[in-house]
Every structure is written in structure tokens, then in C-alpha cells.
Design a protein around this motif. Structure first.
Motif, short mmCIF file in Angstrom:
data_model
loop_
_atom_site.label_atom_id
_atom_site.label_comp_id
_atom_site.label_asym_id
_atom_site.label_seq_id
_atom_site.Cartn_x
_atom_site.Cartn_y
_atom_site.Cartn_z
N TYR A 13 -12.77 17.40 5.88
CA TYR A 13 -11.72 18.40 5.73
C TYR A 13 -10.42 17.87 5.15
O TYR A 13 -9.71 18.62 4.49
N LEU A 14 -10.11 16.61 5.38
CA LEU A 14 -8.86 16.09 4.81
C LEU A 14 -8.96 15.87 3.31
O LEU A 14 -7.94 15.84 2.63
N ALA A 15 -10.16 15.75 2.82
CA ALA A 15 -10.33 15.63 1.37
C ALA A 15 -9.80 16.88 0.66
O ALA A 15 -9.37 16.83 -0.48
N ARG A 16 -9.82 17.99 1.37
CA ARG A 16 -9.33 19.26 0.81
C ARG A 16 -7.82 19.36 0.84
O ARG A 16 -7.22 20.12 0.10
N THR A 17 -7.20 18.62 1.75
CA THR A 17 -5.74 18.69 1.92
C THR A 17 -5.14 17.29 1.88
O THR A 17 -4.40 16.90 2.77
N ARG A 18 -5.45 16.54 0.88
CA ARG A 18 -5.04 15.15 0.80
C ARG A 18 -3.53 14.95 0.74
O ARG A 18 -3.02 13.90 1.07
N ALA A 19 -2.78 15.93 0.33
CA ALA A 19 -1.33 15.75 0.21
C ALA A 19 -0.71 15.41 1.56
O ALA A 19 0.12 14.52 1.66
N ALA A 20 -1.11 16.08 2.62
CA ALA A 20 -0.50 15.85 3.93
C ALA A 20 -0.74 14.43 4.43
O ALA A 20 0.20 13.77 4.85
N PRO A 21 -1.98 13.91 4.40
CA PRO A 21 -2.16 12.51 4.84
C PRO A 21 -1.43 11.52 3.95
O PRO A 21 -0.91 10.52 4.44
N THR A 22 -1.37 11.80 2.65
CA THR A 22 -0.65 10.91 1.75
C THR A 22 0.82 10.90 2.10
O THR A 22 1.44 9.83 2.21
N GLU A 23 1.39 12.05 2.31
CA GLU A 23 2.80 12.14 2.68
C GLU A 23 3.03 11.44 4.02
O GLU A 23 4.03 10.75 4.20
N SER A 24 2.11 11.60 4.95
CA SER A 24 2.23 10.97 6.26
C SER A 24 2.20 9.45 6.13
O SER A 24 2.98 8.75 6.76
N ALA A 25 1.29 8.95 5.31
CA ALA A 25 1.19 7.50 5.12
C ALA A 25 2.46 6.94 4.49
O ALA A 25 2.96 5.89 4.91
N ILE A 26 2.99 7.62 3.52
CA ILE A 26 4.23 7.18 2.87
C ILE A 26 5.39 7.22 3.86
O ILE A 26 6.21 6.30 3.91
N ALA A 27 5.45 8.25 4.68
CA ALA A 27 6.51 8.34 5.69
C ALA A 27 6.41 7.19 6.68
O ALA A 27 7.43 6.62 7.08
N LYS A 28 5.18 6.83 7.08
CA LYS A 28 5.00 5.71 8.01
C LYS A 28 5.44 4.40 7.37
O LYS A 28 6.06 3.56 8.02
N LEU A 29 5.11 4.21 6.09
CA LEU A 29 5.53 3.01 5.38
C LEU A 29 7.05 2.94 5.29
O LEU A 29 7.65 1.90 5.55
N ASP A 30 7.67 4.06 4.96
CA ASP A 30 9.14 4.11 4.88
C ASP A 30 9.76 3.78 6.24
O ASP A 30 10.73 3.03 6.32
N GLU A 31 9.19 4.33 7.30
CA GLU A 31 9.71 4.08 8.65
C GLU A 31 9.59 2.60 9.00
O GLU A 31 10.51 2.00 9.56
N GLN A 32 8.46 2.01 8.68
CA GLN A 32 8.25 0.59 8.98
C GLN A 32 9.26 -0.26 8.21
O GLN A 32 9.83 -1.19 8.75
N ARG A 33 9.51 0.08 6.96
CA ARG A 33 10.49 -0.67 6.17
C ARG A 33 11.88 -0.53 6.74
O ARG A 33 12.65 -1.48 6.77
#
Length: 60
Positions: free
Chosen positions: A36-56
Motif C-alpha cells: 500500500y505504501l507504494a501507492r502513496t510514496r510521497a508521505a514516507p519520503t517526506e517522513s524520511a526527509i523530516a527524520k533526517l532533518d531532525e537528526q541533523r
């Protein structure tokens, strides 16, 4: 509970956390996410980027 699985992932939950909440095995939760996430890949991608930004930010 299958409908909740992608929503939980989009909220930042991990597959083990999702499995605990939904009662699925971790393997089944991951299978649902893969489908199901393959259909809505934008949200996980945005989440991953947000986590990376937070870690930085936390390194500073």
C-alpha cells in the motif's frame, strides 16, 4: 486493521510498532506496507526527509 497499517506508517511508526498495534505479525505488517505504501510514496519520503532533518538539527 489493514487500513490502519499505512496510516500508522505515514505517522512514523515502524513495522514492529504497527504489528503490535494491529495484531499482525511483523512480516505481514511489512507485506501490507510494501503493497500500500507504494501507492502513496510521497508521505514516507517526506517522513524520511523530516527524520533526517531532525537528526541533523539534534547534532548541532
Amino acid at each position: 486493521m489493514a487500513a490502519a497499517t499505512p496510516m500508522l506508517a505515514e505517522a512514523g511508526c515502524t513495522a514492529p510498532e504497527i504489528a503490535t498495534i494491529t495484531g499482525h505479525t511483523q512480516a505481514h505488517a511489512q507485506k501490507i506496507l510494501d503493497r500500500y505504501l507504494a501507492r502513496t510514496r510521497a508521505a514516507p519520503t517526506e517522513s524520511a526527509i523530516a527524520k533526517l532533518d531532525e537528526q541533523r538539527r539534534n547534532r548541532r
